[in-house]
Design an enzyme around this catalytic site. Sequence first.
Site, PDB file in Angstrom:
ATOM      1  N   PHE A  59      16.058   2.296  -1.130  1.00 51.93           N
ATOM      2  CA  PHE A  59      15.373   2.887   0.021  1.00 51.93           C
ATOM      3  C   PHE A  59      15.927   2.411   1.364  1.00 51.93           C
ATOM      4  O   PHE A  59      15.434   2.808   2.418  1.00 51.93           O
ATOM      5  CB  PHE A  59      13.864   2.628  -0.053  1.00 51.93           C
ATOM      6  CG  PHE A  59      13.469   1.164  -0.121  1.00 51.93           C
ATOM      7  CD1 PHE A  59      13.358   0.402   1.040  1.00 51.93           C
ATOM      8  CD2 PHE A  59      13.195   0.555  -1.340  1.00 51.93           C
ATOM      9  CE1 PHE A  59      12.986  -0.933   0.986  1.00 51.93           C
ATOM     10  CE2 PHE A  59      12.829  -0.779  -1.409  1.00 51.93           C
ATOM     11  CZ  PHE A  59      12.728  -1.527  -0.229  1.00 51.93           C
ATOM     12  N   ARG A  87      -1.163 -10.709   6.799  1.00 52.94           N
ATOM     13  CA  ARG A  87      -0.928  -9.907   5.601  1.00 52.94           C
ATOM     14  C   ARG A  87      -2.241  -9.341   5.053  1.00 52.94           C
ATOM     15  O   ARG A  87      -2.291  -8.239   4.525  1.00 52.94           O
ATOM     16  CB  ARG A  87      -0.185 -10.729   4.548  1.00 52.94           C
ATOM     17  CG  ARG A  87       1.238 -11.036   5.006  1.00 52.94           C
ATOM     18  CD  ARG A  87       2.045 -11.768   3.979  1.00 52.94           C
ATOM     19  NE  ARG A  87       2.426 -10.922   2.838  1.00 52.94           N
ATOM     20  CZ  ARG A  87       3.366  -9.981   2.889  1.00 52.94           C
ATOM     21  NH1 ARG A  87       4.001  -9.727   4.016  1.00 52.94           N
ATOM     22  NH2 ARG A  87       3.660  -9.284   1.821  1.00 52.94           N
ATOM     23  N   ARG A 104      -3.229  -0.649   6.873  1.00 54.50           N
ATOM     24  CA  ARG A 104      -2.501   0.364   6.095  1.00 54.50           C
ATOM     25  C   ARG A 104      -3.433   1.347   5.409  1.00 54.50           C
ATOM     26  O   ARG A 104      -3.105   2.535   5.278  1.00 54.50           O
ATOM     27  CB  ARG A 104      -1.564  -0.327   5.114  1.00 54.50           C
ATOM     28  CG  ARG A 104      -0.322  -0.880   5.844  1.00 54.50           C
ATOM     29  CD  ARG A 104       0.417  -1.835   4.992  1.00 54.50           C
ATOM     30  NE  ARG A 104       1.704  -2.238   5.530  1.00 54.50           N
ATOM     31  CZ  ARG A 104       2.349  -3.343   5.167  1.00 54.50           C
ATOM     32  NH1 ARG A 104       1.817  -4.138   4.260  1.00 54.50           N
ATOM     33  NH2 ARG A 104       3.512  -3.654   5.689  1.00 54.50           N
ATOM     34  N   ASN A 114       4.332   3.141   6.852  1.00 57.79           N
ATOM     35  CA  ASN A 114       3.133   2.338   6.567  1.00 57.79           C
ATOM     36  C   ASN A 114       2.637   1.550   7.780  1.00 57.79           C
ATOM     37  O   ASN A 114       1.973   0.529   7.657  1.00 57.79           O
ATOM     38  CB  ASN A 114       3.347   1.445   5.339  1.00 57.79           C
ATOM     39  CG  ASN A 114       4.421   0.395   5.535  1.00 57.79           C
ATOM     40  OD1 ASN A 114       5.133   0.409   6.532  1.00 57.79           O
ATOM     41  ND2 ASN A 114       4.545  -0.525   4.595  1.00 57.79           N
ATOM     42  N   HIS A 117       4.694  -3.839   9.946  1.00 60.42           N
ATOM     43  CA  HIS A 117       5.431  -4.827   9.154  1.00 60.42           C
ATOM     44  C   HIS A 117       4.931  -6.199   9.577  1.00 60.42           C
ATOM     45  O   HIS A 117       4.643  -6.419  10.759  1.00 60.42           O
ATOM     46  CB  HIS A 117       6.939  -4.735   9.423  1.00 60.42           C
ATOM     47  CG  HIS A 117       7.681  -5.957   8.958  1.00 60.42           C
ATOM     48  ND1 HIS A 117       8.083  -6.131   7.658  1.00 60.42           N
ATOM     49  CD2 HIS A 117       8.045  -7.090   9.618  1.00 60.42           C
ATOM     50  CE1 HIS A 117       8.677  -7.305   7.540  1.00 60.42           C
ATOM     51  NE2 HIS A 117       8.670  -7.917   8.715  1.00 60.42           N
ATOM     52  N   GLU A 128      12.416 -14.065  11.807  1.00 62.39           N
ATOM     53  CA  GLU A 128      12.186 -12.758  12.444  1.00 62.39           C
ATOM     54  C   GLU A 128      11.813 -12.920  13.916  1.00 62.39           C
ATOM     55  O   GLU A 128      12.243 -12.129  14.759  1.00 62.39           O
ATOM     56  CB  GLU A 128      11.115 -11.988  11.659  1.00 62.39           C
ATOM     57  CG  GLU A 128      11.614 -11.563  10.275  1.00 62.39           C
ATOM     58  CD  GLU A 128      10.561 -10.912   9.390  1.00 62.39           C
ATOM     59  OE1 GLU A 128      10.931 -10.451   8.303  1.00 62.39           O
ATOM     60  OE2 GLU A 128       9.368 -10.869   9.777  1.00 62.39           O
TER      61      GLU A 128
END
Length: 140
Positions: A59, A87, A104, A114, A117, A128
Amino acid sequence: MAIERTFSMIKPDATKRNITGKIISKFEDAGLRIVAQKRVHWNKEQAGEFYAVHKERPFYGELVDFMISGPIVMQVLEGEDAVAANRKIMGATNPEDADAGTIRKEFAESLEANSVHGSDSPENAALEIAMCFDESEIVG
Ligand code: CMP
């Protein structure tokens, strides 16, 4: 429990629908603090580098194309156990598996679109955050 930071990103499907405020409210309502935020429109190289960890996945190409299809809003969230807390607020990667009340479940359109992130570990959060923000842009 420790105060930590995590990286968060509101994806193009959500900026397109003008629901960034609704998503940000979910973070703040759960006790996370936005200590850095910016809206950008990535190019292919930037999106490809951010998601390089998925380079071999089938993907990857579509994911990169989706991530450059519109602006995104990147954030650093701070709070108690911020990685795990974020999360939980986001819900499962696939909205079909996400719990009621999560971002989500409420907003995501599909596994790809979605809406958000979030870093999956404190180690990846540090990477990140460093990839997307200068230290001077983070104001606690
Ligand atoms: P995210 O948390 O941004 O990390 C990688 C993204 O790839 C993930 O959310 C999904 O939106 C997207 N994705 C697309 N297809 C898949 C898949 N089959 N499995 C996992 N993630 C996928």
